[in-house]
Design a protein around this motif. Structure first.
Motif, PDB file in Angstrom:
ATOM      1  N   PRO A   1      35.204 -30.384  -9.654  1.00 11.41           N
ATOM      2  CA  PRO A   1      34.415 -31.339 -10.261  1.00 11.41           C
ATOM      3  C   PRO A   1      34.385 -32.261  -9.422  1.00 11.41           C
ATOM      4  O   PRO A   1      34.970 -32.953  -8.673  1.00 11.41           O
ATOM      5  CB  PRO A   1      35.256 -31.566 -11.671  1.00 11.41           C
ATOM      6  N   GLY A   2      32.905 -32.955  -9.360  1.00 11.53           N
ATOM      7  CA  GLY A   2      32.630 -34.142  -8.406  1.00 11.53           C
ATOM      8  C   GLY A   2      33.099 -35.428  -8.795  1.00 11.53           C
ATOM      9  O   GLY A   2      33.412 -36.253  -7.996  1.00 11.53           O
TER      10      GLY A   2
ATOM     11  N   THR B   1      32.607 -14.802  -9.954  1.00 14.19           N
ATOM     12  CA  THR B   1      33.007 -14.437  -8.494  1.00 14.19           C
ATOM     13  C   THR B   1      33.528 -15.681  -7.724  1.00 14.19           C
ATOM     14  O   THR B   1      33.968 -15.438  -6.589  1.00 14.19           O
ATOM     15  CB  THR B   1      31.782 -14.099  -7.610  1.00 14.19           C
ATOM     16  N   THR B   2      33.778 -16.894  -8.449  1.00 14.85           N
ATOM     17  CA  THR B   2      34.532 -17.934  -7.805  1.00 14.85           C
ATOM     18  C   THR B   2      35.912 -17.636  -7.630  1.00 14.85           C
ATOM     19  O   THR B   2      36.928 -17.036  -8.360  1.00 14.85           O
ATOM     20  CB  THR B   2      34.490 -18.977  -8.700  1.00 14.85           C
ATOM     21  N   THR B   3      36.350 -17.964  -6.566  1.00 16.69           N
ATOM     22  CA  THR B   3      37.776 -17.785  -5.987  1.00 16.69           C
ATOM     23  C   THR B   3      38.751 -18.776  -6.462  1.00 16.69           C
ATOM     24  O   THR B   3      39.830 -18.337  -6.981  1.00 16.69           O
ATOM     25  CB  THR B   3      37.635 -18.008  -4.376  1.00 16.69           C
ATOM     26  N   TYR B   4      38.341 -20.111  -6.462  1.00 15.98           N
ATOM     27  CA  TYR B   4      39.230 -20.882  -6.964  1.00 15.98           C
ATOM     28  C   TYR B   4      38.685 -22.079  -7.720  1.00 15.98           C
ATOM     29  O   TYR B   4      37.523 -22.416  -7.676  1.00 15.98           O
ATOM     30  CB  TYR B   4      40.250 -21.794  -5.982  1.00 15.98           C
ATOM     31  N   LEU B   5      39.374 -22.533  -8.879  1.00 14.91           N
ATOM     32  CA  LEU B   5      38.723 -23.836  -9.591  1.00 14.91           C
ATOM     33  C   LEU B   5      40.049 -24.864  -9.087  1.00 14.91           C
ATOM     34  O   LEU B   5      41.252 -24.637  -9.456  1.00 14.91           O
ATOM     35  CB  LEU B   5      38.781 -23.800 -11.017  1.00 14.91           C
ATOM     36  N   LEU B   6      39.797 -25.927  -8.708  1.00 15.54           N
ATOM     37  CA  LEU B   6      40.537 -26.877  -8.120  1.00 15.54           C
ATOM     38  C   LEU B   6      40.403 -28.007  -9.422  1.00 15.54           C
ATOM     39  O   LEU B   6      39.561 -28.517  -9.936  1.00 15.54           O
ATOM     40  CB  LEU B   6      39.939 -27.800  -6.889  1.00 15.54           C
ATOM     41  N   THR B   7      41.846 -28.506  -9.722  1.00 18.24           N
ATOM     42  CA  THR B   7      42.048 -29.246 -10.757  1.00 18.24           C
ATOM     43  C   THR B   7      43.176 -30.379 -10.275  1.00 18.24           C
ATOM     44  O   THR B   7      43.887 -30.102  -9.410  1.00 18.24           O
ATOM     45  CB  THR B   7      42.386 -28.781 -11.779  1.00 18.24           C
TER      46      THR B   7
END
Length: 71
Positions: free
Chosen positions: A8-9, A35-41
């Motif tokens: 998220p920006g 197909t996204t590898t990672y979600l950053l949080t």
């Protein structure tokens, strides 16, 4: 192979600068998709729609700090 990252920006003063930084390490910023590898949080306990969708898609959810360690 380039891995895709969704982040998220609102977490960054300069989203484009972070996107350029991760690209230099073989990652690209993308929208959240299967197909996204990672979600950053910053918060594993977040109950946002993006977190739910990432879980549904089987996307690995990691913290920014953990991601920076693997760079």
């Amino acid at each position: 192979m380039i891995k895709s990252i969704y982040f998220p920006g609102k977490e960054f003063a300069n989203k484009e600068e972070f996107a350029e930084h991760i690209f230099k390490h073989g990652y690209k910023h993308t929208s959240l998709k299967r197909t996204t590898t990672y979600l950053l949080t910053n918060d594993y306990n977040s109950n946002t729609g993006k977190m739910k969708k990432a879980s549904e898609y089987g996307v690995e959810i990691i913290t920014y700090d953990d991601f920076l360690k693997i760079l």
